[in-house]
Write an enzyme that holds these catalytic residues in place. Structure first.
Site, mmCIF file in Angstrom:
data_model
loop_
_atom_site.group_PDB
_atom_site.id
_atom_site.type_symbol
_atom_site.label_atom_id
_atom_site.label_comp_id
_atom_site.label_asym_id
_atom_site.label_seq_id
_atom_site.Cartn_x
_atom_site.Cartn_y
_atom_site.Cartn_z
ATOM 1 N N GLU A 94 -27.531 24.391 -31.145
ATOM 2 C CA GLU A 94 -28.331 24.847 -30.018
ATOM 3 C C GLU A 94 -27.762 24.338 -28.692
ATOM 4 O OE1 GLU A 94 -32.576 25.501 -32.252
ATOM 5 O OE2 GLU A 94 -32.273 23.594 -31.271
ATOM 6 N N CYS A 107 -26.476 22.133 -21.415
ATOM 7 C CA CYS A 107 -26.537 21.056 -22.384
ATOM 8 C C CYS A 107 -25.981 21.628 -23.679
ATOM 9 C CB CYS A 107 -28.000 20.633 -22.527
ATOM 10 S SG CYS A 107 -28.286 19.434 -23.806
ATOM 11 N N CYS A 114 -26.787 15.803 -37.126
ATOM 12 C CA CYS A 114 -26.372 14.489 -36.629
ATOM 13 C C CYS A 114 -26.577 13.472 -37.746
ATOM 14 C CB CYS A 114 -27.211 14.100 -35.412
ATOM 15 S SG CYS A 114 -26.695 12.551 -34.628
ATOM 16 N N CYS A 118 -31.893 8.677 -35.390
ATOM 17 C CA CYS A 118 -32.720 7.856 -34.509
ATOM 18 C C CYS A 118 -34.185 8.249 -34.745
ATOM 19 C CB CYS A 118 -32.335 8.086 -33.052
ATOM 20 S SG CYS A 118 -30.615 7.634 -32.713
ATOM 21 N N CYS A 121 -35.883 11.322 -32.749
ATOM 22 C CA CYS A 121 -35.108 12.535 -32.457
ATOM 23 C C CYS A 121 -35.157 13.526 -33.614
ATOM 24 C CB CYS A 121 -33.661 12.158 -32.161
ATOM 25 S SG CYS A 121 -32.618 13.577 -31.798
ATOM 26 N N SER A 195 -22.950 12.055 -23.516
ATOM 27 C CA SER A 195 -24.019 11.107 -23.836
ATOM 28 C C SER A 195 -23.800 10.550 -25.236
ATOM 29 C CB SER A 195 -25.368 11.823 -23.757
ATOM 30 O OG SER A 195 -26.400 10.939 -24.096
ATOM 31 N N SER A 218 -27.440 6.204 -24.437
ATOM 32 C CA SER A 218 -28.850 6.283 -24.837
ATOM 33 C C SER A 218 -29.283 4.879 -25.230
ATOM 34 C CB SER A 218 -29.005 7.254 -26.015
ATOM 35 O OG SER A 218 -28.750 8.561 -25.573
ATOM 36 N N LEU A 219 -29.806 4.163 -24.261
ATOM 37 C CA LEU A 219 -30.139 2.754 -24.482
ATOM 38 C C LEU A 219 -31.529 2.650 -25.138
ATOM 39 C CD1 LEU A 219 -29.258 -0.194 -24.014
ATOM 40 C CD2 LEU A 219 -30.230 -0.042 -21.720
ATOM 41 N N CYS A 337 -35.105 17.392 -24.690
ATOM 42 C CA CYS A 337 -34.317 16.360 -25.366
ATOM 43 C C CYS A 337 -34.940 15.995 -26.698
ATOM 44 C CB CYS A 337 -34.298 15.068 -24.566
ATOM 45 S SG CYS A 337 -33.435 15.157 -23.040
HETATM 46 N N1 SAH Z 1 -26.215 11.511 -29.720
HETATM 47 C C1 SAH Z 1 -26.080 11.490 -28.295
HETATM 48 C C2 SAH Z 1 -26.287 12.847 -27.706
HETATM 49 C C3 SAH Z 1 -27.711 13.368 -27.812
HETATM 50 S S1 SAH Z 1 -28.310 13.384 -26.228
HETATM 51 C C4 SAH Z 1 -26.992 10.443 -27.700
HETATM 52 O O1 SAH Z 1 -27.739 9.837 -28.461
HETATM 53 O O2 SAH Z 1 -26.918 10.164 -26.512
HETATM 54 C C5 SAH Z 1 -29.957 13.631 -26.356
HETATM 55 C C6 SAH Z 1 -30.731 12.637 -25.537
HETATM 56 O O3 SAH Z 1 -32.118 12.863 -25.763
HETATM 57 C C7 SAH Z 1 -30.466 11.212 -25.971
HETATM 58 O O4 SAH Z 1 -30.590 10.320 -24.929
HETATM 59 C C8 SAH Z 1 -31.569 11.032 -26.965
HETATM 60 O O5 SAH Z 1 -31.801 9.694 -27.246
HETATM 61 C C9 SAH Z 1 -32.724 11.687 -26.239
HETATM 62 N N2 SAH Z 1 -33.834 12.028 -27.125
HETATM 63 C C10 SAH Z 1 -33.799 12.187 -28.449
HETATM 64 N N3 SAH Z 1 -35.023 12.485 -28.914
HETATM 65 C C11 SAH Z 1 -35.844 12.519 -27.859
HETATM 66 C C12 SAH Z 1 -37.235 12.816 -27.689
HETATM 67 N N4 SAH Z 1 -38.004 13.114 -28.726
HETATM 68 N N5 SAH Z 1 -37.733 12.775 -26.440
HETATM 69 C C13 SAH Z 1 -36.954 12.493 -25.389
HETATM 70 N N6 SAH Z 1 -35.642 12.223 -25.479
HETATM 71 C C14 SAH Z 1 -35.097 12.234 -26.705
#
Ligand code: SAH
Length: 345
Positions: A94, A107, A114, A118, A121, A195, A218-219, A337
């Protein structure tokens, strides 16, 4: 058994030139073919009208030209668009187009699914299907750029690798795709952001390669205990290790660094958390994006209160840390996101 045809889009120009020379054709044909495929997005040899017919026939015998297809397109009430991209091998990924003021941001995805899983996500729940090839990442950028022209009369201004997948676990193809985007779409690497959930080794490699694009980490939590609770990758890539890698990136690659921090109610949204974040942000120049949490079916987290998020941001700013609150976009079509999970397919 018949041998499969070779994928022309995996071929570099030198290899195509030697194929042409072997067959008795001059090497300028390679530039013509590359121009059709990469600049014109023509994927049918019969339409390459400046090539002799016998060359077209030979190419057709030996090569396929796979391309990503925009097979689904949904528009959100806020202008955000979400796309379903079908890969030639049948998987789906997507992508999203986010219009805001004079910015048009694509994006795009780097993997189908993946592997990181996490806690918050949706994409992680799919598991990893496969890494995308550079041309498949590039095609998404090209197609979203066309869609942006069509819907808004404007080309893309920014590209973020924030769709499905962990870009730094597909390092070579991601770097190659950025090379294609910058050269073919004439896009500045300064307007591209990758990212990552935080793969320290790969961040050092980006630093050593002195790449020119930006990096977002993504901290999501300011200490190892909390971060490991929501991101398993933190067990092997702790915050300290990541900060060292980012320091190197900041020094050598000179791209901008962003911390992404999803605000989870009662989990990481106190002023003590903000203070810890201030300390982490003092390692190198950094901007913090506070992301509104988008609820997903598979997790119990709640988004932080608006007021809490506002105070959190104020604390960062008062301590001299650049901070933005990122409102959720395209939530009504699951384009926000963490919501990219092929619900339709
Ligand atoms: N794997 C990479 C790229 C994905 S970016 C990464 O982790 O950075 C997608 C962004 O959206 C990341 O910062 C991820 O942590 C964030 N994200 C994932 N699930 C989310 C959610 N339910 N609500 C808001 N942000 C989310």
């Amino acid at each position: 058994m018949t041998r499969g045809k070779e994928n022309l889009r995996l071929l570099d120009k030198e290899s195509l030139i030697s194929w042409l020379e072997q067959k008795g054709y001059p090497k300028f044909r390679a530039s013509q073919i590359f121009n059709w495929v990469w600049s014109q997005a023509v994927f049918d040899f019969d339409q390459m009208i400046n090539l002799p017919k016998n060359l077209r026939a030979k190419l057709k015998e030996e090569f396929d030209i796979p391309a990503v297809v925009m097979a689904d397109r949904q528009k959100s009430t806020d202008g955000t668009e979400k796309y379903g991209f079908r890969l030639h091998s049948g998987e789906w990924v997507e992508g999203v187009l986010i219009p805001a003021d004079d910015r048009y941001t694509a994006c795009i995805s780097s993997q189908a699914g993946c592997s990181l899983n996490c806690a918050f996500c949706a994409t992680g729940k799919l598991g990893l299907k496969r890494n995308l090839k550079a041309f498949e990442i590039y095609d998404q950028a090209r197609l979203v750029n066309e869609a942006s022209q069509e819907s808004f009369g404007r080309p893309l201004t920014n590209i973020v690798y924030m769709g499905m997948g962990e870009p730094l676990l597909n390092y070579t193809e991601v770097v190659k795709s950025i090379d294609l985007i910058t050269k073919t779409l004439e896009f500045s690497p300064r307007r591209i952001t990758v990212s990552t959930a935080g793969i320290a080794k790969a961040i050092h490699r980006l630093a050593d390669n002195e790449v020119r694009f930006n990096l977002a980490l993504s901290l999501h939590a300011p200490d190892d205990k909390k971060r490991s609770e929501i991101m398993a990758i933190n067990e092997t890539n702790s915050i300290d290790i990541l900060m060292n890698a980012l320091k190197a990136f900041s020094k050598k690659a000179k791209g901008k660094i962003t911390f992404e921090y999803v605000m989870l109610r009662g989990f990481n949204d106190t002023l003590q958390d903000a203070e810890k974040l201030v300390k982490l942000a003092s390692n190198f120049p950094v901007k913090v994006n506070l992301i509104e949490y988008n609820p997903i079916d598979q997790a119990q987290y709640k988004k932080a209160e608006k007021d809490t998020t506002f105070k959190f941001a104020e604390h960062l700013k008062n301590k001299g840390v650049m901070a933005n609150i990122r409102r959720s976009r395209g939530e009504d079509i699951d384009a926000a996101c963490g919501q990219l999970a092929n619900k339709r397919s």
